[in-house]
Enzyme design. Structure first.
Site, mmCIF file in Angstrom:
data_model
loop_
_atom_site.group_PDB
_atom_site.id
_atom_site.type_symbol
_atom_site.label_atom_id
_atom_site.label_comp_id
_atom_site.label_asym_id
_atom_site.label_seq_id
_atom_site.Cartn_x
_atom_site.Cartn_y
_atom_site.Cartn_z
ATOM 1 N N ASP A 111 16.351 62.820 35.947
ATOM 2 C CA ASP A 111 16.601 63.046 37.364
ATOM 3 C C ASP A 111 16.473 64.526 37.670
ATOM 4 O O ASP A 111 16.637 65.374 36.794
ATOM 5 C CB ASP A 111 17.988 62.546 37.778
ATOM 6 C CG ASP A 111 18.106 62.288 39.288
ATOM 7 O OD1 ASP A 111 17.055 62.254 39.977
ATOM 8 O OD2 ASP A 111 19.228 62.120 39.772
ATOM 9 N N GLY A 112 16.185 64.815 38.922
ATOM 10 C CA GLY A 112 16.129 66.176 39.422
ATOM 11 C C GLY A 112 17.005 66.308 40.641
ATOM 12 O O GLY A 112 17.315 65.319 41.309
ATOM 13 N N GLU A 155 12.166 66.717 39.361
ATOM 14 C CA GLU A 155 11.951 65.353 38.860
ATOM 15 C C GLU A 155 10.897 65.357 37.753
ATOM 16 O O GLU A 155 11.074 64.741 36.695
ATOM 17 C CB GLU A 155 11.509 64.418 39.991
ATOM 18 C CG GLU A 155 12.534 64.194 41.079
ATOM 19 C CD GLU A 155 13.653 63.235 40.727
ATOM 20 O OE1 GLU A 155 13.687 62.696 39.605
ATOM 21 O OE2 GLU A 155 14.512 63.006 41.607
ATOM 22 N N ASP A 182 14.420 57.665 39.239
ATOM 23 C CA ASP A 182 14.541 57.192 40.619
ATOM 24 C C ASP A 182 13.493 57.858 41.513
ATOM 25 O O ASP A 182 13.497 57.677 42.725
ATOM 26 C CB ASP A 182 15.961 57.390 41.161
ATOM 27 C CG ASP A 182 16.403 58.841 41.196
ATOM 28 O OD1 ASP A 182 15.567 59.753 41.034
ATOM 29 O OD2 ASP A 182 17.621 59.074 41.385
ATOM 30 N N HIS A 190 21.246 56.509 43.111
ATOM 31 C CA HIS A 190 22.588 56.460 43.705
ATOM 32 C C HIS A 190 23.010 55.024 44.017
ATOM 33 O O HIS A 190 23.583 54.736 45.064
ATOM 34 C CB HIS A 190 22.657 57.352 44.938
ATOM 35 C CG HIS A 190 22.162 58.746 44.664
ATOM 36 N ND1 HIS A 190 22.872 59.643 43.920
ATOM 37 C CD2 HIS A 190 21.004 59.364 44.979
ATOM 38 C CE1 HIS A 190 22.185 60.771 43.812
ATOM 39 N NE2 HIS A 190 21.044 60.619 44.436
ATOM 40 N N ASP A 193 21.861 62.367 36.973
ATOM 41 C CA ASP A 193 22.046 63.061 38.249
ATOM 42 C C ASP A 193 23.150 64.104 38.098
ATOM 43 O O ASP A 193 23.004 65.243 38.551
ATOM 44 C CB ASP A 193 22.397 62.066 39.356
ATOM 45 C CG ASP A 193 22.658 62.762 40.674
ATOM 46 O OD1 ASP A 193 21.716 63.349 41.238
ATOM 47 O OD2 ASP A 193 23.816 62.729 41.140
#
Length: 160
Positions: free
Chosen positions: A15-16, A57, A79, A134, A144
């Site tokens: 994740d970023g 990302e 995501d 999320h 995250d």
């Protein structure tokens, strides 16, 4: 590359995060090999003072794949539709044919990171898996947190 069935299987979540876009950003990744109780988990994270969410990302995925010491069968979860769709729909094939230009003839952003990822795709057998962000996916929430934490630490250390 070897037959994926003959390779070690590694699960990766990436994740970023970015505060502003552009702005300070962070990335996080978790690599998982084996099965409980012998499962090995490794977290990676980093931050940049001026970046974009898409760069973070892509950086998370590149750093995670580059951390693998040998070719592996990888299930990479993200995501980021930008990352996953680019590989599932083979956007980069067109970019490369057009000299790293998009279909509208504008330059492809983040070429340096795409090139790193393409090199890793040639090294590993990668399954690109889209997860909903999320949405309570525990490992997605974990990475995250790594990304946001790395960004906040860097910001605090820089007095931002």
């Amino acid at each position: 590359m070897s037959d994926p069935a003959s390779l070690k299987t590694v699960t990766i979540y990436t994740d970023g995060a970015c505060s502003g876009n552009p702005g300070p950003g962070g990335w996080g990744a978790t690599l998982i090999y084996g099965t409980p109780p012998d499962e090995v988990t490794r977290d990676l994270k980093g931050a940049e003072p001026e970046t974009t969410n898409n760069r973070m990302e892509l950086t998370a995925a590149a750093e995670a794949l580059e951390a693998l010491r040998e070719p592996c069968h990888v299930r990479l979860h993200s995501d980021s539709a930008y990352l996953i769709n680019a590989f599932k729909d083979r956007w980069m094939d067109g970019w490369i044919k057009r000299g790293w230009k998009k279909s509208d003839k504008s330059p492809v952003l983040n070429r340096d990171l795409w090139e790193r990822l393409i090199a890793q795709e040639q090294r590993h057998a990668i399954e690109w898996v889209k997860v909903k962000g999320h949405a309570g996916v525990p490992l997605n929430e974990h990475v995250d947190g790594l990304a946001v934490g790395a960004m906040r630490t860097m910001m605090a250390e820089a007095g931002l």
